[in-house]
Design an enzyme around this catalytic site. Structure first.
Site, short mmCIF file in Angstrom:
data_model
loop_
_atom_site.label_atom_id
_atom_site.label_comp_id
_atom_site.label_asym_id
_atom_site.label_seq_id
_atom_site.Cartn_x
_atom_site.Cartn_y
_atom_site.Cartn_z
N ARG A 133 2.52 9.49 14.29
CA ARG A 133 3.52 9.00 13.34
C ARG A 133 4.50 8.11 14.07
NH1 ARG A 133 4.86 11.54 8.65
NH2 ARG A 133 6.22 9.71 8.45
N ARG A 162 4.09 3.86 18.12
CA ARG A 162 2.68 4.19 18.31
C ARG A 162 2.11 3.46 19.53
NH1 ARG A 162 0.33 4.16 12.05
NH2 ARG A 162 2.23 4.98 11.10
N CYS A 188 -2.46 9.28 -0.90
CA CYS A 188 -2.70 9.17 0.54
C CYS A 188 -3.52 10.34 1.09
CB CYS A 188 -1.38 9.05 1.29
SG CYS A 188 -0.26 10.46 1.08
N LYS A 204 0.81 -1.21 0.00
CA LYS A 204 0.00 0.00 0.00
C LYS A 204 0.85 1.27 0.00
CE LYS A 204 -0.81 0.34 5.02
NZ LYS A 204 -1.86 0.42 6.07
N ASP A 205 2.17 1.13 0.28
CA ASP A 205 3.06 2.30 0.27
C ASP A 205 3.61 2.61 -1.11
OD1 ASP A 205 2.79 2.61 3.01
OD2 ASP A 205 4.61 1.47 3.49
#
Length: 267
Positions: A142, A148, A233, A78-79
């Site tokens: 982030r 996280r 994005c 997905k990046d």
């Protein structure tokens, strides 16, 4: 064949690289992993949806392939931007892991008190949260998954949203709630690990040996939609291809209203 594999240095990225390495070594290849830090890893102040460029986590690794310093690069699919250098190709993907989002918290998302602070850096997830419960406070977060989780444990957030695939690969043990794909349509290619190599190279042929055909078909469908609709994005969109159907959801940038554009059967 000796293969130089490049990846980001985060714990999750290294685990994903090991997954590719293990499959290649099972075929008799020798694989060495090289870890790199990308500009996307260094810049943890700007939310991803406000970034002026795409591919913040992948372009530098891909350039190392072109420079001959590594042979393949492993990415979270997905990046990867919808358009990459024409001299490169996404030569294969591993079997897709769980594509759902999960909510790490003590209470389900719908039961969180108004004003609770929810962490995410995804515009799609922001809009999905607002559609479920608009009175929650959403705060950018982030850093890698470990960072996280630490911020959540420290009380900076009352809950955070991450991908179930990342949770599983890291072997985490946090209380979480599965988020329905009806309300949280995942990002295109979520849960897929992809491998990039030089186009038509011997390494492309090798990677195709570990390619999962079903996942690859869904990967291409979702990726084509992103490219043809010029999504990035900064656009809050969920796209999922599975079992011969495509599910799409787009949110307005001005409010939390959404539209299910269509669900269709692939023939």
């Amino acid at each position: 064949m000796n293969i130089r594999l490049g990846t980001r240095k985060s714990k999750l990225a290294m685990i994903q690289a090991e997954m590719v390495k293990n499959q290649l070594e099972a075929l008799g290849h020798d694989v060495e992993i090289f870890g790199y830090t990308s500009k996307g890893d260094l810049n943890t102040d700007t939310p991803l949806y406000r970034s002026s460029t795409t591919g913040v986590f992948v372009d530098e690794l891909n350039n190392l392939i072109l420079d001959g310093k590594i042979d393949i690069a492993v990415h979270s699919a997905k990046d990867i931007p919808s358009i990459i250098d024409p001299n490169l190709e996404i030569s294969g993907v591993l079997r897709r892991d769980d594509y759902h989002d999960i909510f790490i918290s003590k209470l389900p998302l719908e039961s969180m008190p108004c004003g609770s602070v929810i962490g995410t850096s995804s515009m799609r997830r922001i809009k999905e949260i607002q559609a479920v419960k608009g009175c929650l406070s959403i705060k950018d977060i982030r850093g890698n998954i470990d960072t996280r989780i630490k911020k959540y444990r420290n009380g900076d957030y009352d809950g955070i949203i991450i991908a179930k695939a990342a949770y599983d690969r890291l072997g985490l043990n946090e209380n979480y709630f599965m988020l329905s794909e009806d309300k949280f349509v995942p990002a295109a290619n979520q849960g897929i690990i992809a491998v990039v190599s030089k186009k038509d190279s011997v390494f492309s042929d090798i990677i195709r040996e570990i390619n999962d055909g079903e996942t690859y078909n869904n990967f291409l469908i979702e990726r084509d939609i992103v490219r043809n609709l010029n999504l990035g994005c900064s656009i809050p969109a969920g796209i999922l291809s599975k079992n011969g159907k495509i599910f799409m959801r787009f949110y307005s940038l001005r409010n939390s209203d959404y539209r299910d554009f269509f669900t269709l059967t692939i023939t």
